[in-house]
Design an enzyme around this catalytic site. Structure first.
Site, PDB file in Angstrom:
ATOM      1  N   THR A   1     -20.843 -27.153 -12.998  1.00  0.00           N
ATOM      2  CA  THR A   1     -19.381 -27.223 -12.891  1.00  0.00           C
ATOM      3  C   THR A   1     -18.950 -27.236 -11.417  1.00  0.00           C
ATOM      4  O   THR A   1     -18.220 -28.129 -10.972  1.00  0.00           O
ATOM      5  CB  THR A   1     -18.746 -26.006 -13.602  1.00  0.00           C
ATOM      6  OG1 THR A   1     -19.221 -25.990 -14.944  1.00  0.00           O
ATOM      7  CG2 THR A   1     -17.230 -26.085 -13.598  1.00  0.00           C
ATOM      8  N   VAL A   2     -19.406 -26.253 -10.652  1.00  0.00           N
ATOM      9  CA  VAL A   2     -18.932 -26.125  -9.265  1.00  0.00           C
ATOM     10  C   VAL A   2     -19.625 -27.139  -8.348  1.00  0.00           C
ATOM     11  O   VAL A   2     -18.969 -27.829  -7.554  1.00  0.00           O
ATOM     12  CB  VAL A   2     -19.139 -24.679  -8.743  1.00  0.00           C
ATOM     13  CG1 VAL A   2     -18.530 -24.538  -7.357  1.00  0.00           C
ATOM     14  CG2 VAL A   2     -18.514 -23.673  -9.686  1.00  0.00           C
TER      15      VAL A   2
ATOM     16  N   GLU B   1     -15.863 -17.573  -0.511  1.00  0.00           N
ATOM     17  CA  GLU B   1     -14.480 -17.625  -0.998  1.00  0.00           C
ATOM     18  C   GLU B   1     -14.407 -17.943  -2.493  1.00  0.00           C
ATOM     19  O   GLU B   1     -13.597 -17.362  -3.234  1.00  0.00           O
ATOM     20  CB  GLU B   1     -13.704 -18.697  -0.216  1.00  0.00           C
ATOM     21  CG  GLU B   1     -12.259 -18.849  -0.625  1.00  0.00           C
ATOM     22  CD  GLU B   1     -11.457 -17.565  -0.428  1.00  0.00           C
ATOM     23  OE1 GLU B   1     -11.380 -17.091   0.701  1.00  0.00           O
ATOM     24  OE2 GLU B   1     -10.933 -17.031  -1.430  1.00  0.00           O
TER      25      GLU B   1
ATOM     26  N   VAL C   1     -14.584 -15.278  -5.915  1.00  0.00           N
ATOM     27  CA  VAL C   1     -13.525 -14.469  -6.532  1.00  0.00           C
ATOM     28  C   VAL C   1     -12.267 -15.316  -6.692  1.00  0.00           C
ATOM     29  O   VAL C   1     -11.809 -15.930  -5.731  1.00  0.00           O
ATOM     30  CB  VAL C   1     -13.190 -13.236  -5.660  1.00  0.00           C
ATOM     31  CG1 VAL C   1     -12.205 -12.329  -6.384  1.00  0.00           C
ATOM     32  CG2 VAL C   1     -14.444 -12.466  -5.289  1.00  0.00           C
TER      33      VAL C   1
ATOM     34  N   GLY D   1     -11.766 -18.174  -7.970  1.00  0.00           N
ATOM     35  CA  GLY D   1     -11.905 -19.629  -7.846  1.00  0.00           C
ATOM     36  C   GLY D   1     -11.152 -20.160  -6.645  1.00  0.00           C
ATOM     37  O   GLY D   1     -11.441 -19.802  -5.507  1.00  0.00           O
TER      38      GLY D   1
ATOM     39  N   GLY E   1     -14.842 -23.930 -24.407  1.00  0.00           N
ATOM     40  CA  GLY E   1     -15.554 -23.876 -23.130  1.00  0.00           C
ATOM     41  C   GLY E   1     -15.002 -22.829 -22.176  1.00  0.00           C
ATOM     42  O   GLY E   1     -15.389 -22.776 -21.017  1.00  0.00           O
TER      43      GLY E   1
ATOM     44  N   GLU F   1     -18.708 -18.346 -22.410  1.00  0.00           N
ATOM     45  CA  GLU F   1     -20.120 -18.759 -22.507  1.00  0.00           C
ATOM     46  C   GLU F   1     -20.639 -18.484 -23.913  1.00  0.00           C
ATOM     47  O   GLU F   1     -20.075 -17.648 -24.636  1.00  0.00           O
ATOM     48  CB  GLU F   1     -20.963 -17.915 -21.538  1.00  0.00           C
ATOM     49  CG  GLU F   1     -20.519 -17.931 -20.109  1.00  0.00           C
ATOM     50  CD  GLU F   1     -21.004 -19.153 -19.360  1.00  0.00           C
ATOM     51  OE1 GLU F   1     -22.001 -19.749 -19.805  1.00  0.00           O
ATOM     52  OE2 GLU F   1     -20.362 -19.511 -18.361  1.00  0.00           O
TER      53      GLU F   1
ATOM     54  N   LYS G   1     -16.513  -9.100  -9.110  1.00  0.00           N
ATOM     55  CA  LYS G   1     -15.463  -9.585  -8.218  1.00  0.00           C
ATOM     56  C   LYS G   1     -14.721  -8.430  -7.533  1.00  0.00           C
ATOM     57  O   LYS G   1     -14.458  -8.485  -6.335  1.00  0.00           O
ATOM     58  CB  LYS G   1     -14.484 -10.448  -9.019  1.00  0.00           C
ATOM     59  CG  LYS G   1     -15.140 -11.746  -9.516  1.00  0.00           C
ATOM     60  CD  LYS G   1     -14.243 -12.412 -10.536  1.00  0.00           C
ATOM     61  CE  LYS G   1     -14.850 -13.710 -11.055  1.00  0.00           C
ATOM     62  NZ  LYS G   1     -14.135 -14.212 -12.236  1.00  0.00           N
TER      63      LYS G   1
ATOM     64  N   GLY H   1     -12.983 -23.278 -12.713  1.00  0.00           N
ATOM     65  CA  GLY H   1     -12.804 -24.717 -12.903  1.00  0.00           C
ATOM     66  C   GLY H   1     -13.353 -25.492 -11.725  1.00  0.00           C
ATOM     67  O   GLY H   1     -13.372 -25.014 -10.596  1.00  0.00           O
TER      68      GLY H   1
HETATM   69  N1  LIG Z   1     -17.594 -22.358 -13.251  1.00  0.00           N
HETATM   70  C1  LIG Z   1     -16.630 -21.835 -12.496  1.00  0.00           C
HETATM   71  O1  LIG Z   1     -15.447 -22.151 -12.671  1.00  0.00           O
HETATM   72  C2  LIG Z   1     -16.971 -20.882 -11.399  1.00  0.00           C
HETATM   73  C3  LIG Z   1     -15.922 -20.278 -10.665  1.00  0.00           C
HETATM   74  C4  LIG Z   1     -16.230 -19.415  -9.613  1.00  0.00           C
HETATM   75  C5  LIG Z   1     -17.548 -19.149  -9.330  1.00  0.00           C
HETATM   76  N2  LIG Z   1     -18.556 -19.727 -10.068  1.00  0.00           N
HETATM   77  C6  LIG Z   1     -19.925 -19.424  -9.692  1.00  0.00           C
HETATM   78  O2  LIG Z   1     -20.527 -20.636  -9.244  1.00  0.00           O
HETATM   79  C7  LIG Z   1     -21.916 -20.622  -9.541  1.00  0.00           C
HETATM   80  C8  LIG Z   1     -22.255 -21.860 -10.364  1.00  0.00           C
HETATM   81  O3  LIG Z   1     -21.519 -21.805 -11.573  1.00  0.00           O
HETATM   82  P1  LIG Z   1     -21.360 -23.091 -12.514  1.00  0.00           P
HETATM   83  O4  LIG Z   1     -20.291 -22.748 -13.484  1.00  0.00           O
HETATM   84  O5  LIG Z   1     -21.240 -24.328 -11.693  1.00  0.00           O
HETATM   85  O6  LIG Z   1     -22.761 -23.053 -13.259  1.00  0.00           O
HETATM   86  P2  LIG Z   1     -23.426 -24.204 -14.140  1.00  0.00           P
HETATM   87  O7  LIG Z   1     -22.413 -25.211 -14.556  1.00  0.00           O
HETATM   88  O8  LIG Z   1     -24.247 -23.534 -15.172  1.00  0.00           O
HETATM   89  O9  LIG Z   1     -24.406 -24.932 -13.093  1.00  0.00           O
HETATM   90  C9  LIG Z   1     -25.547 -24.303 -12.582  1.00  0.00           C
HETATM   91  C10 LIG Z   1     -26.365 -25.341 -11.826  1.00  0.00           C
HETATM   92  O10 LIG Z   1     -27.509 -24.682 -11.284  1.00  0.00           O
HETATM   93  C11 LIG Z   1     -28.680 -25.422 -11.615  1.00  0.00           C
HETATM   94  N3  LIG Z   1     -29.787 -24.480 -11.762  1.00  0.00           N
HETATM   95  C12 LIG Z   1     -29.900 -23.444 -12.617  1.00  0.00           C
HETATM   96  N4  LIG Z   1     -31.077 -22.812 -12.436  1.00  0.00           N
HETATM   97  C13 LIG Z   1     -31.710 -23.469 -11.458  1.00  0.00           C
HETATM   98  C14 LIG Z   1     -32.966 -23.332 -10.826  1.00  0.00           C
HETATM   99  N5  LIG Z   1     -33.804 -22.346 -11.170  1.00  0.00           N
HETATM  100  N6  LIG Z   1     -33.311 -24.205  -9.854  1.00  0.00           N
HETATM  101  C15 LIG Z   1     -32.448 -25.214  -9.495  1.00  0.00           C
HETATM  102  N7  LIG Z   1     -31.249 -25.395 -10.060  1.00  0.00           N
HETATM  103  C16 LIG Z   1     -30.886 -24.544 -11.013  1.00  0.00           C
HETATM  104  C17 LIG Z   1     -28.369 -26.130 -12.914  1.00  0.00           C
HETATM  105  O11 LIG Z   1     -29.206 -27.262 -13.023  1.00  0.00           O
HETATM  106  P3  LIG Z   1     -29.090 -28.305 -14.259  1.00  0.00           P
HETATM  107  O12 LIG Z   1     -27.721 -28.909 -14.140  1.00  0.00           O
HETATM  108  O13 LIG Z   1     -30.163 -29.312 -13.974  1.00  0.00           O
HETATM  109  O14 LIG Z   1     -29.306 -27.498 -15.490  1.00  0.00           O
HETATM  110  C18 LIG Z   1     -26.887 -26.479 -12.706  1.00  0.00           C
HETATM  111  O15 LIG Z   1     -26.777 -27.703 -12.018  1.00  0.00           O
HETATM  112  C19 LIG Z   1     -22.185 -19.293 -10.261  1.00  0.00           C
HETATM  113  O16 LIG Z   1     -22.584 -18.344  -9.314  1.00  0.00           O
HETATM  114  C20 LIG Z   1     -20.816 -18.929 -10.806  1.00  0.00           C
HETATM  115  O17 LIG Z   1     -20.655 -17.536 -10.978  1.00  0.00           O
HETATM  116  C21 LIG Z   1     -18.278 -20.564 -11.097  1.00  0.00           C
END
Ligand SMILES: NC(=O)c1ccc[n+]([C@@H]2O[C@H](COP(=O)([O-])OP(=O)(O)OC[C@H]3O[C@@H](n4cnc5c(N)ncnc54)[C@H](OP(=O)(O)O)[C@@H]3O)[C@@H](O)[C@H]2O)c1
Length: 429
Positions: free
Chosen positions: A15-16, A130, A133, A135, A188, A191, A206, A303
């Site tokens: 996502t990010v 940044e 916490v 987003g 969505g 989780e 956070k 997001g």
């Molecule tokens: N989603 C949000 O809105 C949001 C907001 C603020 C902060 N965050 C933080 O941002 C971070 C990422 O979140 P996300 O929502 O983007 O997660 P996500 O959609 O699950 O994406 C995680 C990514 O990491 C890759 N990955 C996982 N394990 C790995 C490994 N062992 N080696 C290499 N790549 C690996 C995955 O690869 P594949 O794609 O190939 O599976 C995927 O591309 C987290 O720390 C989360 O807490 C997220």
């Protein structure tokens, strides 16, 4: 410097990470310091998975740790997630090579912030988070930069969009926690394993970070007291509303006589309070400074777009050479938060009691509460269908939480009480 190209190594393309690649492809002129930033190499788990943007021309690394150490990148952007394992190893590798790190990983920084800050400062490498916490809503920079001229007394707010969506929908639709959680998973917003969100752990990561920035201490996730929203019942949402309140999952770090308390719990806020008016997946935060007074910010907490914008803001700081200690003060001078003695917390409370409909019950409840040393602020008795008894709800004036719990135990022992009473705090801000 004006024409410098900053080569980003982006690990994590979900996502990010996907949002960041899209941002970079749409903003090829992203040049906060005159130079520009490009995705120079990427890494994720699956090379073949379709991505938001075409990455076929960007060098691929199977191993994020190798990417973090590569001489072909200038900045490592960690968007994998998780407090340990690959994300931690890769961030450590980048910092040990003196490379600036930008991450959205609240779990990693909340649980290992002090050791990573020491590593970053020892190697002269910025460590920025940044996006970790709220987003896209800039809470971290506000505390790390704008509030350093004041003394922060409290930070408190709604830091988990999933819980806020669930509580908002329960009230709006009259459906149970379980039903709304299932819907949030379908949409969505939650989780498949929702424990981190509904258990309060995500909000606790956070608020641990915000507390460290606000009070100039090292983050100590183990010192956070955490309650989630799983036990919030529709009955309490309705009764609280009748009393003029709404239930929210509140994350708060407060300066108290013995230190700083860091807590997450469901709490009641008056219906016209800005926290009550923060609905759906929105996040909100109060910051209270001794001189500035109260500041309130509200905005998206997650997001792809908002979070990628926050990551880009940190990349801009690297490009402009902006330098701050990771947690407001040099890492070597940071002390860990100590866990405060929970019995010394005070709050106002909401207590819900289910009783048999018989004469003298209200008098018995009032007397019991008075005997425990708690004073009642408001009182409501209202028949509710299928509640399993007649609900009596009351709010109290401020009292030590140990005294409030004693009052609840005494009430539970009354003959007319048919189920364990439920106590919730009233929000401290
Ligand atoms: N989603 C949000 O809105 C949001 C907001 C603020 C902060 N965050 C933080 O941002 C971070 C990422 O979140 P996300 O929502 O983007 O997660 P996500 O959609 O699950 O994406 C995680 C990514 O990491 C890759 N990955 C996982 N394990 C790995 C490994 N062992 N080696 C290499 N790549 C690996 C995955 O690869 P594949 O794609 O190939 O599976 C995927 O591309 C987290 O720390 C989360 O807490 C997220």
């Amino acid at each position: 410097m004006a024409d410098r190209t900053w080569r980003l190594g982006v690990a994590g393309l979900g996502t990010v990470g996907g949002g960041l690649l899209q941002f970079l492809s749409e903003h090829s002129g992203f040049a906060p310091a005159g130079g520009h930033a490009v995705a120079a190499a990427v890494s994720a788990r699956s090379r073949s998975r379709p991505r938001r943007v075409d990455i076929s021309d960007i060098p691929w690394f199977d191993d994020p740790v190798a990417l973090a150490s590569s001489p072909d990148i200038d900045v490592f952007v960690e968007l994998i997630g998780g407090s340990d394992g690959t994300a931690k190893a890769a961030v450590e590798a980048a910092l040990a090579h003196g490379k600036p790190v930008v991450t959205a990983n609240k779990a990693l920084i909340a649980e290992h912030g002090l050791e990573l800050a020491r590593l970053a400062e020892a190697h002269g490498a910025p460590l920025l988070f940044e996006a970790a916490v709220m987003g896209g809503t800039p809470a971290v920079k506000m505390l790390r930069e704008a509030m350093v001229g004041d003394e922060v007394m409290a930070v408190a707010g709604i830091l988990n969009g999933t819980c806020n969506y669930i509580l908002t929908e329960m009230e709006a639709s009259g459906r149970s926690f379980t039903e709304v959680l299932a819907e949030a998973q379908r949409l969505g917003y939650a989780e498949a394993d929702p424990t981190m969100d509904i258990g309060g752990f995500d909000a606790a990561h956070k608020i641990t970070l915000l507390a460290a920035l606000a009070f100039g201490q090292a983050p100590n996730f183990a010192a956070a007291e955490i309650e989630g929203v799983q036990a919030v019942e529709l009955l309490d949402i309705r009764m609280a509303r009748d009393l003029g309140y709404r239930i929210k999952l509140v994350a708060a770090a407060l300066r108290e006589p013995g230190g700083v308390s860091v807590r997450v719990y469901p709490a009641l806020a008056p219906l016209n309070h800005p926290l009550s008016l923060t609905s759906g997946v929105l996040n909100a935060l109060f910051i209270e400074g001794r001189r500035i007074g109260r500041i309130f910010i509200q905005g998206p907490g997650a997001g792809a777009g908002p979070t990628a914008a926050a990551v880009a803001a940190d990349i801009a700081d690297v490009m402009t050479g902006a330098r701050r200690p990771v947690f407001q003060r040099p890492a070597e001078t940071l002390k860990l938060f100590a866990k405060l003695d929970a019995s010394r917390h005070s709050s106002r409370a909401y207590i819900r009691i289910l009783v048999r409909d018989q004469p003298g019950v209200i008098a018995a409840v009032s007397e019991t509460i008075a005997e425990a040393g708690v004073s009642i602020d408001s009182f409501l008795q209202k028949p509710v269908e299928d509640a399993g008894g007649v609900p009596i709800v009351l709010t109290t004036h401020e009292a030590p939480e140990s005294v409030l719990r004693d009052a609840v135990e005494r009430i539970a022992g009354l003959d007319a009480v048919v189920a364990p009473p439920r106590m919730l705090r009233i929000a401290p801000i």
